[in-house]
Design a protein around this motif. Structure first.
Motif, PDB file in Angstrom:
ATOM      1  N   LEU A  39      -3.358   3.698  -2.918  1.00 22.60           N
ATOM      2  CA  LEU A  39      -2.155   3.691  -2.082  1.00 22.60           C
ATOM      3  C   LEU A  39      -1.014   4.434  -2.770  1.00 22.60           C
ATOM      4  N   ASP A  40      -0.862   4.178  -4.060  1.00 25.17           N
ATOM      5  CA  ASP A  40       0.189   4.834  -4.829  1.00 25.17           C
ATOM      6  C   ASP A  40      -0.042   6.337  -4.934  1.00 25.17           C
ATOM      7  N   GLN A  41      -1.326   6.732  -4.964  1.00 22.77           N
ATOM      8  CA  GLN A  41      -1.652   8.164  -5.053  1.00 22.77           C
ATOM      9  C   GLN A  41      -1.550   8.876  -3.704  1.00 22.77           C
ATOM     10  N   GLY A  42      -1.387   8.109  -2.633  1.00 21.07           N
ATOM     11  CA  GLY A  42      -1.302   8.702  -1.310  1.00 21.07           C
ATOM     12  C   GLY A  42      -2.650   8.962  -0.666  1.00 21.07           C
ATOM     13  N   TYR A  43      -3.750   8.418  -1.273  1.00 25.79           N
ATOM     14  CA  TYR A  43      -5.084   8.620  -0.712  1.00 25.79           C
ATOM     15  C   TYR A  43      -5.285   7.783   0.547  1.00 25.79           C
ATOM     16  N   ILE A  44      -4.571   6.673   0.642  1.00 28.46           N
ATOM     17  CA  ILE A  44      -4.614   5.813   1.820  1.00 28.46           C
ATOM     18  C   ILE A  44      -3.191   5.385   2.158  1.00 28.46           C
ATOM     19  N   GLU A  45      -2.961   4.989   3.397  1.00 30.60           N
ATOM     20  CA  GLU A  45      -1.625   4.579   3.826  1.00 30.60           C
ATOM     21  C   GLU A  45      -1.421   3.074   3.685  1.00 30.60           C
ATOM     22  N   THR A  46      -2.503   2.317   3.711  1.00 26.60           N
ATOM     23  CA  THR A  46      -2.450   0.870   3.502  1.00 26.60           C
ATOM     24  C   THR A  46      -3.859   0.397   3.169  1.00 26.60           C
ATOM     25  N   HIS A  47      -4.016  -0.877   2.852  1.00 25.98           N
ATOM     26  CA  HIS A  47      -5.370  -1.404   2.628  1.00 25.98           C
ATOM     27  C   HIS A  47      -5.381  -2.894   2.953  1.00 25.98           C
ATOM     28  N   PRO A  48      -6.552  -3.442   3.299  1.00 29.43           N
ATOM     29  CA  PRO A  48      -6.640  -4.828   3.802  1.00 29.43           C
ATOM     30  C   PRO A  48      -6.380  -5.916   2.776  1.00 29.43           C
ATOM     31  N   LEU A  49      -6.372  -5.590   1.473  1.00 25.87           N
ATOM     32  CA  LEU A  49      -6.133  -6.621   0.456  1.00 25.87           C
ATOM     33  C   LEU A  49      -4.675  -6.670   0.021  1.00 25.87           C
ATOM     34  N   LEU A  50      -3.844  -5.840   0.621  1.00 26.11           N
ATOM     35  CA  LEU A  50      -2.439  -5.760   0.243  1.00 26.11           C
ATOM     36  C   LEU A  50      -1.746  -7.096   0.502  1.00 26.11           C
TER      37      LEU A  50
END
Length: 343
Positions: A157-168
């Motif tokens: 997420l920090d690298q910008g590879y994804i916009e969000t994730h389900p464990l956040l």
């Protein structure tokens, strides 16, 4: 080339100028802001030809962290990393961990990531939780696996590879309580009798006799062994010097220990022995038994390598070696009787 640590405050305070000036961010390479007469524009520089692409105009309503995420995505698209493979992303993550974490932690991360499929293109919490069932019945390991997956996805997420994730913002699957397990005399004697004259057996015996941590025994070097003392390297690059007792000396075999197969060795030993315990329980058992035998609290703390706080830490420089030797000899004699060992 002007550089600046871009924050919401510094961006807001940048003054408009007759001549356009670009300030490049010190935190994200290739990201910056152009300030002209009437506008401030966020940009990224990409490619070998150093092309400058507009991200967006500055606005008080949008946070810089969100703009920086958009900038990262643009940089990834232009550098061909927008469709980063899972293996590549995990390798980058582990490489970044090597720069700031201990090798043992990085190896633990890798072992868990190898067992979980985290395809960044379609992340699903039910799918991740289903995969964590591999560690059903092992709540600590299951929580470690969850924490590893979350740490990796936070990095993505920090690298910008994804916009969000389900464990956040999620919680580990198990609520753990602190261990209070102390082996009984019968259990401790049986554990000793089950040890063999091999590397893992020697390590187990040293853990029983000294109450040190697994890593502290494993890291022993020949130069740590003197005629009458043994030096353990503890947390925070500190040392813990203990008197060398006869039974400990007998089991200082194969130093340094060429051993890493902890999980398999422990499972095999548990199957043969039949006593349910963790290695750290041996440390708690030593402390509890010494206290019951009348050994002073400060002597027990010194044996365990716990540092005293306040005035004691500043003024009390006494080594307590005589007191520790007496206590460890008492405990060693106790072990001999439990394990039915000769003198």
């Amino acid at each position: 080339m002007a550089t600046k640590n871009l924050t919401d405050l510094t961006v807001r305070r940048l003054k408009y100028a007759d001549k356009t000036v670009t300030y490049w961010d010190t935190n994200l390479k290739g990201f910056g802001i152009r300030v002209g007469k009437r506008t401030k524009t966020f940009v990224v520089m990409v490619g070998t030809d150093r092309r400058v692409i507009t991200v967006c105009r500055y606005s008080d309503e949008e946070k810089l962290k969100d703009i920086r995420t958009r900038a990262k995505r643009l940089i990834l698209q232009e550098t061909g990393k927008s469709n980063l493979k899972v293996d590549d992303a995990q390798k980058e993550f582990l490489d970044s961990c090597k720069k700031r974490l201990k090798l043992a932690t990085v190896q633990q991360y890798k072992s868990y990531l190898d067992c979980i499929d985290l395809d960044l293109s379609h992340l699903s919490k039910p799918d991740i939780m289903r995969q964590l069932k591999k560690w059903e019945g092992k709540p600590t390991s299951q929580n470690y696996a969850y924490a590893t997956a979350r740490a990796y996805l936070n990095w993505c997420l920090d690298q910008g590879y994804i916009e969000t994730h389900p464990l956040l913002g999620g919680k580990p699957p198990n609520k753990l309580t602190s261990r209070s397990r102390v082996l009984s005399d019968d259990e401790l004697g049986h554990v000793w009798r089950c040890t063999e004259d091999n590397t893992y057996g020697y390590i187990l015996r040293l853990l029983i006799l000294t109450g040190q941590r697994r890593s502290e025994v494993w890291k022993l070097q020949p130069e740590d062994i003197k005629d009458d003392t043994i030096t353990f390297h503890t947390k925070g690059d500190k040392i813990n010097v203990l008197p060398l007792t006869p039974l400990v000396k007998l089991n200082l075999v194969e130093i340094p220990f060429q051993f890493n197969n902890w999980s398999t060795a422990k499972q095999r030993f548990d199957t043969d022995c039949g006593v349910d315990f963790r290695l750290h329980d041996l440390r708690r058992t030593l402390a509890t038994k010494l206290a019951s035998l009348g050994v002073s609290v400060i002597t027990v703390e010194r044996i365990l390598g716990h540092s005293c706080g306040g005035v004691k830490a500043i003024y009390n420089r006494y080594s307590y070696l005589p007191e520790m030797k007496e206590a460890l000899l008492i405990y060693e004699e106790h072990i001999r009787k439990l394990a039915l060992l000769g003198a």
